[in-house]
Design a protein around this motif. Structure first.
Motif, PDB file in Angstrom:
ATOM      1  N   MET A   1       0.691  -1.225  -0.175  1.00 44.54           N
ATOM      2  CA  MET A   1      -0.182  -0.067   0.284  1.00 44.54           C
ATOM      3  C   MET A   1       0.674   1.353   0.260  1.00 44.54           C
ATOM      4  O   MET A   1       2.580   1.262   0.833  1.00 44.54           O
ATOM      5  N   ARG A   2       0.987   2.341  -1.077  1.00 40.95           N
ATOM      6  CA  ARG A   2       1.692   3.145  -0.809  1.00 40.95           C
ATOM      7  C   ARG A   2       0.442   4.757   0.045  1.00 40.95           C
ATOM      8  O   ARG A   2      -0.026   4.129   0.177  1.00 40.95           O
ATOM      9  N   SER A   3       1.855   4.980   0.711  1.00 43.80           N
ATOM     10  CA  SER A   3       2.020   6.274   1.557  1.00 43.80           C
ATOM     11  C   SER A   3       2.123   7.849   1.257  1.00 43.80           C
ATOM     12  O   SER A   3       2.450   7.987   0.211  1.00 43.80           O
ATOM     13  N   TRP A   4       1.031   8.854   1.423  1.00 42.43           N
ATOM     14  CA  TRP A   4       0.534   9.282   0.425  1.00 42.43           C
ATOM     15  C   TRP A   4       0.219  11.252   1.658  1.00 42.43           C
ATOM     16  O   TRP A   4      -0.213  10.103   3.601  1.00 42.43           O
ATOM     17  N   GLN A   5       1.355  12.002   2.282  1.00 41.22           N
ATOM     18  CA  GLN A   5       1.255  12.891   2.458  1.00 41.22           C
ATOM     19  C   GLN A   5      -0.462  13.382   2.455  1.00 41.22           C
ATOM     20  O   GLN A   5      -0.590  14.101   1.182  1.00 41.22           O
ATOM     21  N   VAL A   6      -0.515  14.880   3.303  1.00 37.86           N
ATOM     22  CA  VAL A   6      -2.676  14.762   2.982  1.00 37.86           C
ATOM     23  C   VAL A   6      -2.307  16.105   2.018  1.00 37.86           C
ATOM     24  O   VAL A   6      -2.644  16.160   0.951  1.00 37.86           O
ATOM     25  N   GLN A   7      -0.804  16.564   2.356  1.00 34.46           N
ATOM     26  CA  GLN A   7      -0.966  17.660   1.250  1.00 34.46           C
ATOM     27  C   GLN A   7      -0.509  17.394  -0.490  1.00 34.46           C
ATOM     28  O   GLN A   7      -1.306  17.520  -1.350  1.00 34.46           O
ATOM     29  N   GLU A   8       0.310  16.224  -0.476  1.00 32.58           N
ATOM     30  CA  GLU A   8       0.754  15.744  -1.637  1.00 32.58           C
ATOM     31  C   GLU A   8      -0.381  14.711  -2.211  1.00 32.58           C
ATOM     32  O   GLU A   8      -0.463  15.219  -3.781  1.00 32.58           O
ATOM     33  N   CYS A  19      -4.351   5.337  -8.583  1.00 33.50           N
ATOM     34  CA  CYS A  19      -3.965   4.492  -7.871  1.00 33.50           C
ATOM     35  C   CYS A  19      -4.667   3.210  -7.114  1.00 33.50           C
ATOM     36  O   CYS A  19      -4.804   2.344  -7.023  1.00 33.50           O
ATOM     37  N   ALA A  20      -6.024   4.011  -6.775  1.00 33.10           N
ATOM     38  CA  ALA A  20      -6.468   3.177  -5.254  1.00 33.10           C
ATOM     39  C   ALA A  20      -7.534   2.225  -6.157  1.00 33.10           C
ATOM     40  O   ALA A  20      -8.268   1.816  -5.702  1.00 33.10           O
ATOM     41  N   GLN A  21      -7.501   2.273  -7.456  1.00 32.52           N
ATOM     42  CA  GLN A  21      -8.398   1.296  -8.430  1.00 32.52           C
ATOM     43  C   GLN A  21      -7.716   0.301  -8.507  1.00 32.52           C
ATOM     44  O   GLN A  21      -8.226  -0.887  -8.642  1.00 32.52           O
ATOM     45  N   HIS A  22      -6.169   0.063  -8.282  1.00 32.05           N
ATOM     46  CA  HIS A  22      -5.432  -0.630  -8.183  1.00 32.05           C
ATOM     47  C   HIS A  22      -5.093  -1.771  -6.329  1.00 32.05           C
ATOM     48  O   HIS A  22      -5.274  -2.607  -7.024  1.00 32.05           O
ATOM     49  N   ASP A  26      -3.098   5.058   1.286  1.00 32.91           N
ATOM     50  CA  ASP A  26      -2.994   5.451   2.695  1.00 32.91           C
ATOM     51  C   ASP A  26      -2.322   6.584   2.803  1.00 32.91           C
ATOM     52  O   ASP A  26      -1.547   6.967   2.369  1.00 32.91           O
ATOM     53  N   ILE A  27      -3.534   7.824   3.772  1.00 29.53           N
ATOM     54  CA  ILE A  27      -3.390   8.796   3.658  1.00 29.53           C
ATOM     55  C   ILE A  27      -2.755   8.609   5.452  1.00 29.53           C
ATOM     56  O   ILE A  27      -3.240   8.633   5.976  1.00 29.53           O
ATOM     57  N   THR A  28      -1.296   9.874   5.210  1.00 31.05           N
ATOM     58  CA  THR A  28      -0.919  10.651   6.556  1.00 31.05           C
ATOM     59  C   THR A  28      -0.908  11.717   6.982  1.00 31.05           C
ATOM     60  O   THR A  28      -0.876  12.645   5.826  1.00 31.05           O
ATOM     61  N   SER A  29      -0.555  12.120   8.109  1.00 32.30           N
ATOM     62  CA  SER A  29      -0.968  13.772   8.600  1.00 32.30           C
ATOM     63  C   SER A  29       0.315  13.489   9.618  1.00 32.30           C
ATOM     64  O   SER A  29      -0.628  12.654  10.938  1.00 32.30           O
ATOM     65  N   HIS A  30       0.998  14.206   9.704  1.00 32.65           N
ATOM     66  CA  HIS A  30       2.051  13.956  10.811  1.00 32.65           C
ATOM     67  C   HIS A  30       2.461  12.993  11.018  1.00 32.65           C
ATOM     68  O   HIS A  30       2.595  12.695  12.210  1.00 32.65           O
ATOM     69  N   GLY A  31       3.082  12.063  10.222  1.00 32.73           N
ATOM     70  CA  GLY A  31       3.690  10.962  10.473  1.00 32.73           C
ATOM     71  C   GLY A  31       2.961   9.789  10.499  1.00 32.73           C
ATOM     72  O   GLY A  31       3.135   8.320  10.815  1.00 32.73           O
ATOM     73  N   SER A  33      -1.162   7.939  10.289  1.00 28.12           N
ATOM     74  CA  SER A  33      -1.722   7.349   9.313  1.00 28.12           C
ATOM     75  C   SER A  33      -4.112   7.349   9.313  1.00 28.12           C
ATOM     76  O   SER A  33      -3.674   7.111  10.942  1.00 28.12           O
ATOM     77  N   VAL A  34      -4.261   8.217   8.639  1.00 26.02           N
ATOM     78  CA  VAL A  34      -5.294   9.333   9.125  1.00 26.02           C
ATOM     79  C   VAL A  34      -6.961   8.823   8.017  1.00 26.02           C
ATOM     80  O   VAL A  34      -7.613   8.820   8.778  1.00 26.02           O
ATOM     81  N   ALA A  35      -6.600   8.471   7.061  1.00 27.55           N
ATOM     82  CA  ALA A  35      -7.795   7.751   6.070  1.00 27.55           C
ATOM     83  C   ALA A  35      -6.668   6.706   4.977  1.00 27.55           C
ATOM     84  O   ALA A  35      -5.248   6.733   5.196  1.00 27.55           O
ATOM     85  N   VAL A  36      -7.634   5.447   4.622  1.00 28.32           N
ATOM     86  CA  VAL A  36      -7.790   5.259   3.526  1.00 28.32           C
ATOM     87  C   VAL A  36      -8.090   5.711   2.369  1.00 28.32           C
ATOM     88  O   VAL A  36      -9.006   5.276   2.494  1.00 28.32           O
ATOM     89  N   ILE A  37      -7.770   5.376   0.961  1.00 27.49           N
ATOM     90  CA  ILE A  37      -8.520   5.330   0.169  1.00 27.49           C
ATOM     91  C   ILE A  37      -8.469   4.498  -1.043  1.00 27.49           C
ATOM     92  O   ILE A  37      -7.216   3.409  -0.801  1.00 27.49           O
ATOM     93  N   LEU A  38      -9.912   3.731  -0.980  1.00 29.04           N
ATOM     94  CA  LEU A  38      -9.672   2.245  -1.868  1.00 29.04           C
ATOM     95  C   LEU A  38     -10.685   2.719  -2.502  1.00 29.04           C
ATOM     96  O   LEU A  38     -11.666   3.642  -3.145  1.00 29.04           O
ATOM     97  N   SER A  39     -10.746   2.035  -3.892  1.00 34.00           N
ATOM     98  CA  SER A  39     -11.303   1.584  -5.199  1.00 34.00           C
ATOM     99  C   SER A  39     -13.404   1.222  -4.675  1.00 34.00           C
ATOM    100  O   SER A  39     -13.390   0.791  -3.441  1.00 34.00           O
ATOM    101  N   ARG A  40     -13.401   1.806  -5.553  1.00 31.93           N
ATOM    102  CA  ARG A  40     -15.732   1.955  -5.033  1.00 31.93           C
ATOM    103  C   ARG A  40     -15.840   0.318  -5.347  1.00 31.93           C
ATOM    104  O   ARG A  40     -16.611  -0.322  -4.055  1.00 31.93           O
ATOM    105  N   GLU A  41     -15.380  -0.509  -6.129  1.00 28.91           N
ATOM    106  CA  GLU A  41     -16.031  -1.950  -5.955  1.00 28.91           C
ATOM    107  C   GLU A  41     -15.392  -2.541  -4.515  1.00 28.91           C
ATOM    108  O   GLU A  41     -15.659  -3.390  -4.043  1.00 28.91           O
ATOM    109  N   ALA A  42     -13.808  -2.329  -4.174  1.00 25.40           N
ATOM    110  CA  ALA A  42     -13.411  -2.710  -2.628  1.00 25.40           C
ATOM    111  C   ALA A  42     -14.455  -2.235  -1.764  1.00 25.40           C
ATOM    112  O   ALA A  42     -14.964  -3.020  -0.918  1.00 25.40           O
TER     113      ALA A  42
END
Length: 82
Positions: A1-8, A19-22, A26-31, A33-42
């Motif tokens: 799972m790839r990790s992204w900072q909120v700003q990025e 990327c979430a379609q595959h 993972d979305i991080t804030s101040h290091g 994990s605060v959220a996960v983006i996933l495909s509609r199917e998942a």
């Protein structure tokens, strides 16, 4: 799972969505994990209404059987050493 900072994630939303379609992203804030983006199917697969325990038991071949005898094991408990 790839990790992204909120700003990025905000700056590169289109890429994040692709990327979430595959796989989940993972979305991080101040290091942290605060959220996960996933495909509609998942999401649909994970949030699908699950069958209740009562419905599961009603589907059992033993549901209306009168000849089922359930006996409790009356043996003594075992000794456990620490």
């Amino acid at each position: 799972m790839r990790s992204w900072q909120v700003q990025e994630a905000k700056a590169r939303m289109s890429e994040l969505v692709k990327c979430a379609q595959h796989e989940p992203q993972d979305i991080t804030s101040h290091g942290k994990s605060v959220a996960v983006i996933l495909s509609r199917e998942a999401f649909d697969r994970l949030s699908r209404q699950q069958e209740s325990l009562l419905d599961f038991m009603r589907r059992s071949p033993l549901h209306e059987a009168d000849d089922v005898v359930l006996e409790r094991d009356r043996s003594l408990t075992r000794e456990v050493g620490f």
